[in-house]
Design a protein around this motif. Structure first.
Motif: not given
Lengths: 497, 526
Positions: A68-72, A136, A139-140, A183-184, A188, A197, B423, B428, B432-433, B436, B439, B508, B515
């Motif tokens: 879905w969102i590979p970056q996160i 994730f 959560y959403v 969740v964040v 990590f 996730f 969300p 959102f 989140f980013e 992140s 953190i 994405a 990125e």
């Protein structure tokens, strides 16, 4: 493989969009369209349930994983085990009934259309949440669900509804945002990468003790607010009192179960050590919920508030069953999640019917209705008895399983909690007595017996309660393996340590 | 004395040059085209063509970029993917902003005063209005602001950064003063913005001078190199760095340098507020990122308290003060202060994540800001003679908007939910980013505070949603509000609304772009 779960999420979501986009000429048909959509949903679900492999109920079936969102590191990952299947069943059964229950509530076509669309939208979220296999995604959906609910509570109901809606939103949002931090953090501490996730990738990771405990608490807090546990329950009675009966029925019967569902599928699975660490305190809180909820229920004069407090009490029993970490108690808790949905849902709807006739939920305003509305009174009595766990009705089986299962490890808690059964008899029977027995109150006006529509709403629920009361095996077959797995996740590590 | 002709790589500068050249040309257009109506159309066309052209050029640059980027003009400017990403974002905000500048009400009234030099309420003003004069200078001014901001994101020299800062600030000071209605408020806001802006420029310049005094360099990388070598005067260095950061915090609108925000936001013509809210914050964040990552990172430890304090103070003060506002524009202004705090949260620890997180955050925030202010331009008071008057900015006036205009109120709710970080909206994903990144840098206590602030902030966003959807129009006030349907403003609203949903559900692609962009030619430890 046919993407059953995605379609089950999509159908009501598309239905909701359809209702909002409806051309002016067709807007009067909103109720029928909503009902048809939930009918289609029910049929699709039935086809899926028939293909569910019961012998492997612990495994997640109908799995779908799309990036879905590979970056996160999040995926659109769905899948259900026996527990998820049963919770989705509860959602798809109750939603059409809630629509039927609201059939005559709105005079205004536009309002009616909005309400129906909101119900469908929340159905989409419910199915998605119970099927989510990605933290994730869970959560959403968990947070997004607040939006339709907020509007359902705040837009339709009694005078205090806006206050109740804001209170509901702030409680839920606060819990959700604290969960967000965890969740964040999961990203990590977990494996990272494009599927960071997926719950499968997150179970069994080694965490520093403090980190794990903090994260567990963050998740648990969010779920404890949802599954109203003392002392975080105070939003529920306000909502129940102000919102429309159908809204509350859905909320308490299905959506609040997301709290207990999340405890089982996320809290225990991801943070087993922390779950064991916190269990004693949680059990004490659960017992307090059981007793406190029941005691307060006895004191309520408003029937909606009364049912809300009984739910606080019953959720306490479920949490007790979950955190006793015994297979039987876990099965019982899971089964109770389903049964409580049936019985409390029916109870809210019945009270709603009563209020739609006489305009008040005040117990003292009623008297002697059983003489003029015998069918109504009979239905109310059966549903009420299910709430006090009368043998023969399904809640009894689940409650007794929780108590028997938890007794070896938490005898004191079980003994104290069992008192709630007596208290339940008090609040249900006293209510029945003052509303339905005695001389008929003259000021109540003409009585209307339970209509065909109302019977169609409540009797299927009663039927299911009776069926599962006598043949609980039908449902428990689906729950044994997931319950055993959930317990094993927490305890295996302990044996090894 | 011999001059060496500097070798300038023109191509990487093309996007900026296109915008600045178009701005200069637009001033000539202003002089040569006499008919206001024609002039307005030509100006709008020139502005949009220039911005879209620059956007295209930036895309080509991105594709052609070899390695990390290009150093231009002896290190004064660096064009790398990070710069191009920010420039493109500012260009997008510019396009949306210009369209809003051109939007007019049904009665043909635009957001700007017909003649900026007239005194509010004077005969000259009435005359100018009656003669149908139009203030089309706003387009070149806007272009200069966009060009300056683009420059701001890619400059790598402290002195030149000051130039870029003034290039984009001066047009904004003027634009803020040009509101057609409530002109005194507008001029007051502009004056305050100008005075405090000049003040902050001075602070920044003082900081740059101190850093030069300590290291004998003004180039970002040379300053970093000198710091790492050691031997520089630490007290001078740290003081200078703090002053530089403070100057930029002013542009971001962080506490304690925020006090211009509510007045400038409230007083400015709403299209200007929309553009300014989105683009200034983005440009300033980009510059701050570049400075922290390429120049001042050796001082990370000494500066972190500044970021933490400013972040916490911004979130707390912005949220609390937004709670008590009764004016929609002021509420959004204080919410922008709180958002400045969220932006600073991502700076905790200077982790690489912030380089991709912040562009997304600012994009999400900017789109929602432009959308929300565009909605504000559509809700108008009705004057006693029945004609449409000024914007209805009192919160109470928005009651029942959901009934009058469900789509408009729906779009506004969407923007508010995005601000609140619910969300399925872009906000959102942005939040989140940003969290992140924090953190990852060990800033979890900051994130916890941010979360609490978000929960409180949700209250005032939701309060407006409640007003619009769940509150009835007050009795007797049914005709007090008129909802405009200016096609240009609607266009902006729908574009930003769709983008907010799309970036919330399928981020994405854009996240991937950012990125890729998370490369600074001269970066940490280089």
């Amino acid at each position: 493989m046919f993407p059953f779960l995605t379609i089950l999420v999509a159908v009501p979501a598309v239905g909701a969009a359809l209702l909002w986009a409806l051309p002016a000429s067709a807007r009067g048909r909103a109720r029928e369209i909503a009902l048809a959509v939930t009918g289609l949903e029910l049929a699709l679900f039935a086809v899926m349930a028939l293909q569910f492999d019961k012998s492997d109920a612990g495994a997640f079936q109908f799995s779908e994983v799309y990036s879905w969102i590979p970056q996160i590191g999040t995926s659109w990952a769905l899948g259900v085990n026996g527990l998820g299947l049963l919770m989705i069943a509860l959602s798809v059964i109750l939603t059409p009934l809630a629509i039927l229950a609201a059939w005559r509530e709105d005079k205004d076509e536009s309002r009616r259309r909005h309400y129906m669309a909101l119900i469908l939208l929340s159905l989409a979220f419910m199915v998605g949440i119970f099927a989510a296999r990605d933290v994730f995604l869970f959560y959403v959906l968990f947070e997004a669900m607040l939006i339709p609910l907020y509007f359902m509570i705040g837009g339709f109901g009694g005078v205090q509804r806006r206050y109740a809606a804001v209170k509901f939103l702030l409680y839920s949002l606060a819990g959700g945002l604290i969960m967000l931090v965890a969740v964040v953090a999961l990203y990590f501490v977990g494996p990272g990468g494009e599927q960071a996730f997926l719950t499968d990738n997150l179970t069994g990771i080694d965490l520093p003790v403090t980190t794990e405990r903090l994260m567990f608490l963050a998740f648990f807090l969010a779920f404890a607010i949802k599954a109203p546990m003392v002392p975080l329950h105070t939003w529920l009675p306000d909502v129940a009192e102000s919102a429309r009966a159908g809204t509350t029925a859905l909320l308490v019967a299905v959506l609040d179960k997301i709290g207990t569902f999340g405890m089982i599928t996320l809290c225990l699975a991801l943070f087993p050590e922390a779950a064991r660490w916190a269990a004693p305190v949680i059990i004490v809180l659960a017992v307090i919920s059981v007793i406190y909820g029941a005691l307060l229920a006895i004191g309520q004069r408003n029937m909606f508030r009364l049912v809300a407090f009984t739910s606080v009490s019953h959720f306490g029993v479920m949490v007790l069953g979950i955190f006793a970490f015994q297979v039987t108690s876990m099965e019982g808790a899971a089964f109770y999640m389903f049964n409580h949905g049936l019985s409390t849902g029916a109870l809210f709807l019945l009270v709603g019917f009563l209020v739609s006739r006489y305009g008040t939920a005040d117990v003292d305003a009623y008297g002697g209705l059983q003489k003029v509305m015998p069918v109504f009174a009979g239905t109310f009595l059966v549903v009420g008895l299910s709430a006090l766990s009368l043998p023969g009705l399904s809640p009894f089986v689940s409650e007794i399983m929780v108590f028997i299962g938890a007794y070896p490890v938490a005898a004191a808690a079980v003994i104290v909690s069992a008192v709630s059964v007596v208290l339940a008899a008090l609040y249900i029977l006293l209510t029945y007595k003052s509303v339905f027995t005695g001389p008929v109150r003259a000021d109540l006006g003409e009585a209307r017996e339970l209509t065909l529509r109302e019977r169609l709403v409540t009797w299927p629920l009663v039927g299911l309660m009776l069926l599962l009361g006598f043949l609980p095996g039908i449902a428990i077959d689906y729950l044994s393996a997931p319950a055993a797995d959930a317990v094993a996740q927490v305890t295996i590590e302990e044996a090894g340590a | 004395m011999t001059f060496v002709t500097p070798e300038i790589a023109w191509a990487p500068l093309a996007p900026i040059l296109i915008v600045l050249v178009a701005a200069s040309a637009a001033i000539l257009i202003e002089a040569f085209i006499r008919t206001p109506a024609t002039r307005r159309i030509v100006q709008l066309a020139v502005a949009l063509i220039a911005l879209v052209g620059a956007l295209g050029t930036a895309a080509v640059q991105w594709a052609l970029l070899e390695g990390a980027g290009t150093v231009v003009m002896d290190g004064m400017i660096t064009v790398d993917r990070q710069a191009l990403a920010w420039q493109s974002m500012i260009l997008v905000f510019g396009v949306l902003g210009m369209i809003l500048f051109a939007a007019r009400t049904r009665a043909g009234e635009e957001a700007f005063t017909p003649l900026g030099s007239t005194a509010p309420g004077s005969i000259e003003e009435t005359l100018a209005r009656r003669k149908g004069l139009q203030l089309t200078e706003v387009f070149p001014l806007g272009l200069f602001a966009v060009g300056g901001m683009m420059l701001f994101t890619s400059v790598t020299d402290y002195i030149f950064l000051f130039v870029a800062l003034e290039v984009f600030s001066l047009p904004l000071y003027i634009l803020v003063a040009l509101s057609r209605r409530r002109r005194l408020l507008s001029q007051e806001g502009a004056l305050k913005y100008f005075l405090l802006g000049a003040f902050s420029s001075a602070i920044f310049l003082f900081g740059a001078a101190l850093v030069y005094g300590a290291t004998a360099h003004t180039s970002y990388s040379a300053v970093a190199y000198a710091m790492e070598l050691g031997g520089a005067n630490d007290a001078l260095l740290v003081t200078g760095a703090v002053l530089i950061v403070a100057g930029l915090l002013f542009k971001i609108g962080a506490v304690p340098f925020h006090s211009w925000t509510p007045d400038a936001y409230q007083g400015a013509p709403t299209p200007v507020t929309a553009f300014m809210a989105a683009a200034t914050k983005a440009a300033a964040t980009a510059a701050l990122l570049r400075i922290m990552y390429t120049s001042l990172h050796p001082l990370e430890w000494e500066l972190s308290w500044l970021f933490w304090a400013a972040a916490i103070a911004s979130m707390a003060l912005g949220t609390v003060l937004a709670l008590v506002q009764t004016d929609v524009k002021r509420m959004l202004a204080y919410s922008s202060v709180a958002h400045a705090g969220f932006i600073l949260v991502a700076f905790a620890g200077l982790e690489g994540e912030a380089l991709s997180a912040l562009p997304f955050y600012l994009l999400a925030y900017g789109l929602a800001s432009i959308g929300a202010f565009a909605v504000v331009t559509q809700v108008r008071e009705r004057t006693e003679d029945g004609s449409v008057g000024a914007e209805a900015v009192r919160l109470g006036q928005w009651a029942g908007l959901g009934k009058r205009s469900p789509l408009l109120a729906g779009a506004m709710s969407l923007f508010l939910l995005s601000f609140a970080g619910i969300p399925l909206t872009a906000g959102f994903v942005g939040k989140f980013e940003a969290f992140s990144a924090a953190i990852a840098g060990g800033g979890w206590p900051l994130v916890l505070i941010a979360v609490i602030a978000s929960a409180v902030a949700a209250f005032f966003y939701v309060r407006l949603v409640v007003l619009m959807f769940l509150t009835d129009v007050p009795d007797g006030a049914e005709d007090d509000i008129a909802v405009e349907d200016s096609p240009l403003a609607r266009l902006v609203i729908w574009v930003t609304a769709v983008a907010t949903v799309l970036l919330g559900i399928l981020p994405a692609g854009v996240l991937g772009l950012f990125e890729d962009a998370a490369v600074l030619l001269v970066s940490l430890g280089a």
